[in-house]
Design a protein around this motif. Sequence first.
Motif, mmCIF file in Angstrom:
data_model
loop_
_atom_site.group_PDB
_atom_site.id
_atom_site.type_symbol
_atom_site.label_atom_id
_atom_site.label_comp_id
_atom_site.label_asym_id
_atom_site.label_seq_id
_atom_site.Cartn_x
_atom_site.Cartn_y
_atom_site.Cartn_z
ATOM 1 N N UNK A 169 0.784 -1.238 0.000
ATOM 2 C CA UNK A 169 0.000 0.000 0.000
ATOM 3 C C UNK A 169 0.819 1.293 0.000
ATOM 4 N N UNK A 170 2.047 1.272 0.568
ATOM 5 C CA UNK A 170 2.795 2.503 0.805
ATOM 6 C C UNK A 170 3.992 2.619 -0.140
ATOM 7 N N UNK A 171 4.155 3.821 -0.721
ATOM 8 C CA UNK A 171 5.310 4.107 -1.571
ATOM 9 C C UNK A 171 5.685 5.569 -1.369
ATOM 10 N N UNK A 172 6.979 5.856 -1.363
ATOM 11 C CA UNK A 172 7.448 7.233 -1.203
ATOM 12 C C UNK A 172 8.208 7.640 -2.450
ATOM 13 N N UNK A 173 7.876 8.837 -2.972
ATOM 14 C CA UNK A 173 8.625 9.430 -4.066
ATOM 15 C C UNK A 173 9.206 10.762 -3.648
ATOM 16 N N UNK A 191 -0.815 10.805 -5.721
ATOM 17 C CA UNK A 191 0.503 11.267 -5.311
ATOM 18 C C UNK A 191 0.412 12.665 -4.744
ATOM 19 N N UNK A 192 0.987 12.878 -3.579
ATOM 20 C CA UNK A 192 0.973 14.190 -2.929
ATOM 21 C C UNK A 192 2.368 14.790 -2.916
ATOM 22 N N UNK A 193 2.504 15.960 -3.543
ATOM 23 C CA UNK A 193 3.680 16.793 -3.342
ATOM 24 C C UNK A 193 3.342 17.747 -2.213
ATOM 25 N N UNK A 194 3.834 17.495 -1.026
ATOM 26 C CA UNK A 194 3.444 18.348 0.099
ATOM 27 C C UNK A 194 4.083 19.730 0.019
ATOM 28 N N UNK A 195 3.672 20.602 0.910
ATOM 29 C CA UNK A 195 4.342 21.887 1.044
ATOM 30 C C UNK A 195 5.826 21.664 1.295
ATOM 31 N N UNK A 208 12.794 20.748 -3.352
ATOM 32 C CA UNK A 208 12.750 19.290 -3.283
ATOM 33 C C UNK A 208 11.911 18.817 -2.093
ATOM 34 N N UNK A 209 10.990 17.897 -2.356
ATOM 35 C CA UNK A 209 10.155 17.339 -1.292
ATOM 36 C C UNK A 209 10.056 15.832 -1.474
ATOM 37 N N UNK A 210 9.713 15.152 -0.387
ATOM 38 C CA UNK A 210 9.302 13.746 -0.440
ATOM 39 C C UNK A 210 7.815 13.686 -0.164
ATOM 40 N N UNK A 211 7.157 12.653 -0.717
ATOM 41 C CA UNK A 211 5.725 12.540 -0.482
ATOM 42 C C UNK A 211 5.194 11.157 -0.790
ATOM 43 N N UNK A 212 3.987 10.862 -0.317
ATOM 44 C CA UNK A 212 3.394 9.530 -0.486
ATOM 45 C C UNK A 212 2.831 9.317 -1.886
ATOM 46 N N UNK A 213 2.913 8.073 -2.345
ATOM 47 C CA UNK A 213 2.275 7.629 -3.583
ATOM 48 C C UNK A 213 1.529 6.343 -3.239
ATOM 49 N N UNK A 214 0.212 6.358 -3.388
ATOM 50 C CA UNK A 214 -0.633 5.287 -2.880
ATOM 51 C C UNK A 214 -1.808 5.057 -3.830
ATOM 52 N N UNK A 219 -4.784 6.196 2.449
ATOM 53 C CA UNK A 219 -3.491 5.587 2.733
ATOM 54 C C UNK A 219 -2.380 6.628 2.731
ATOM 55 N N UNK A 220 -2.472 7.625 1.858
ATOM 56 C CA UNK A 220 -1.486 8.707 1.871
ATOM 57 C C UNK A 220 -1.581 9.507 3.168
ATOM 58 N N UNK A 221 -2.804 9.734 3.645
ATOM 59 C CA UNK A 221 -2.986 10.450 4.905
ATOM 60 C C UNK A 221 -2.380 9.678 6.070
#
Length: 461
Positions: A169-173, A191-195, A208-214, A219-221
């Motif tokens: 379920x969880x992936x980080x990009x 996919x969320x590009x957070x602040x 540059x940011x890291x964020x969830x891909x789900x 699941x991203x939350x």
Amino acid sequence: MPADLADWSASDLLEAYSRRTVSPVDVTKAVIARIEAYEPRLQALYAYDPDAAITSARESEQRWMKGGGRALDGIPATIKENIATKGTPVPLGTAARPLTPATEDAPPAARLREDGVVILAKTTMPDYGMLSSGLSSFHPLARNPWDLSKNPGGSSAGAGAAAAAGYGPFHIGTDIGGSIRLPAAWCGVFGLKPSFGRIPIDPTYYGRVAGPMTRSVRDAALMMMSLTRPDARDPMSLPYGDWPWLDLDIDIRGLKIGVMMEAGVGSPLDPEIRAAVEKAAKIFEHAGAAIEEVKPFITREMLDGLDDFWRQRAWMDIGGLSEEERARVLPYILQWAEGGKNLSGAQVYSGMNQMMVMRHAAVAATHRFDFVLSPVAPNVAYEAELASPIHDPEKPFEHIGYTVAFNMSDQPAASVNAGFTKAGLPIGLQIIGRRFDDLGVLRLSHAWEKKCPDRRPWPKL
């Protein structure tokens, strides 16, 4: 509930673990079986370690049996190759770098490991993360599970493919110009590009940011609950806030939503993408939102200035290599980076200044709205073997006009599936929030996820 445990959401798995009706070991074995069936054709993974994953899953199982399960205990996950995990080399997608094992977990990997996540593998990326493609001089060519002849996008190429294929379920990009949102759009996942600074990262860099891909917003939350915890290694991170990440309800009535159909620069918009985004805007309008057009604000001068800066930044890495090492770099990337070696200091400064101009333009164009909708890209997934949609290193960024400005402006922005083309390829809807309103972007994305009229089963290989 899906018959195959590999397709269960993290939310459903955590509930089942707490009731002891499902074991993290069984889930991990199911995901391993999925990987072994799909990966020879998909090529999404790097440093895949099923034995270590099973060991981690057994430890998680014991914690749940003793009533001491952690926040995300036993959820299978992958982590993008450029986010360090202790003991694993970080080649940054290129055959030119030495394979030196990382000495410690980077912040996103550390947070997930602390919360009991089962790390199955790293995911592939292109050379130096500078392509919206799965093409790499180090990794095998990654492909899109919806159509193996197509590209998953990049630079979080393997992460997008792995999420769509059900590798847990969880992936980080990571994202510096669209590298989470583009593969999320082209692989049909969230996919969320957070602040900027919301999720601590190391090394940090401008935009540059890291964020969830789900596969789902919820699941991203769940991942945001873990990933946003503070880490002193990131001096550019935002102050930590204990946000109600799982409170995803939103009242659409009265929201002021802008719609930006034109990027202002770059490739023309595919008519099927236009139609999907226009349909989304109408659905939100029927739900009570006030819809207003947002004029394009990106100019050729801004995009070319950004190109100058990043070419020179890339040449700083590549120019110092030996001839033998440089010859290992992907030819497309080498040709692009060589365009930066003779730029003057004034040209590079001007390029960076154009990124600041872009930042101000993005905020000025969007601050009046609660949210802005747009395409993620002007095109859908393209041929797998290409480095970019038009495959021209002299015009490398013609497809990022919708995404890159919101890296420069620090605004949260997500890609959520908006439907499919007649050929069955996913279309991404970008949802952009005001600066620092990451939770709002998740909420509106969740609302759209429930309203999207074209939902399909996940691809089977």
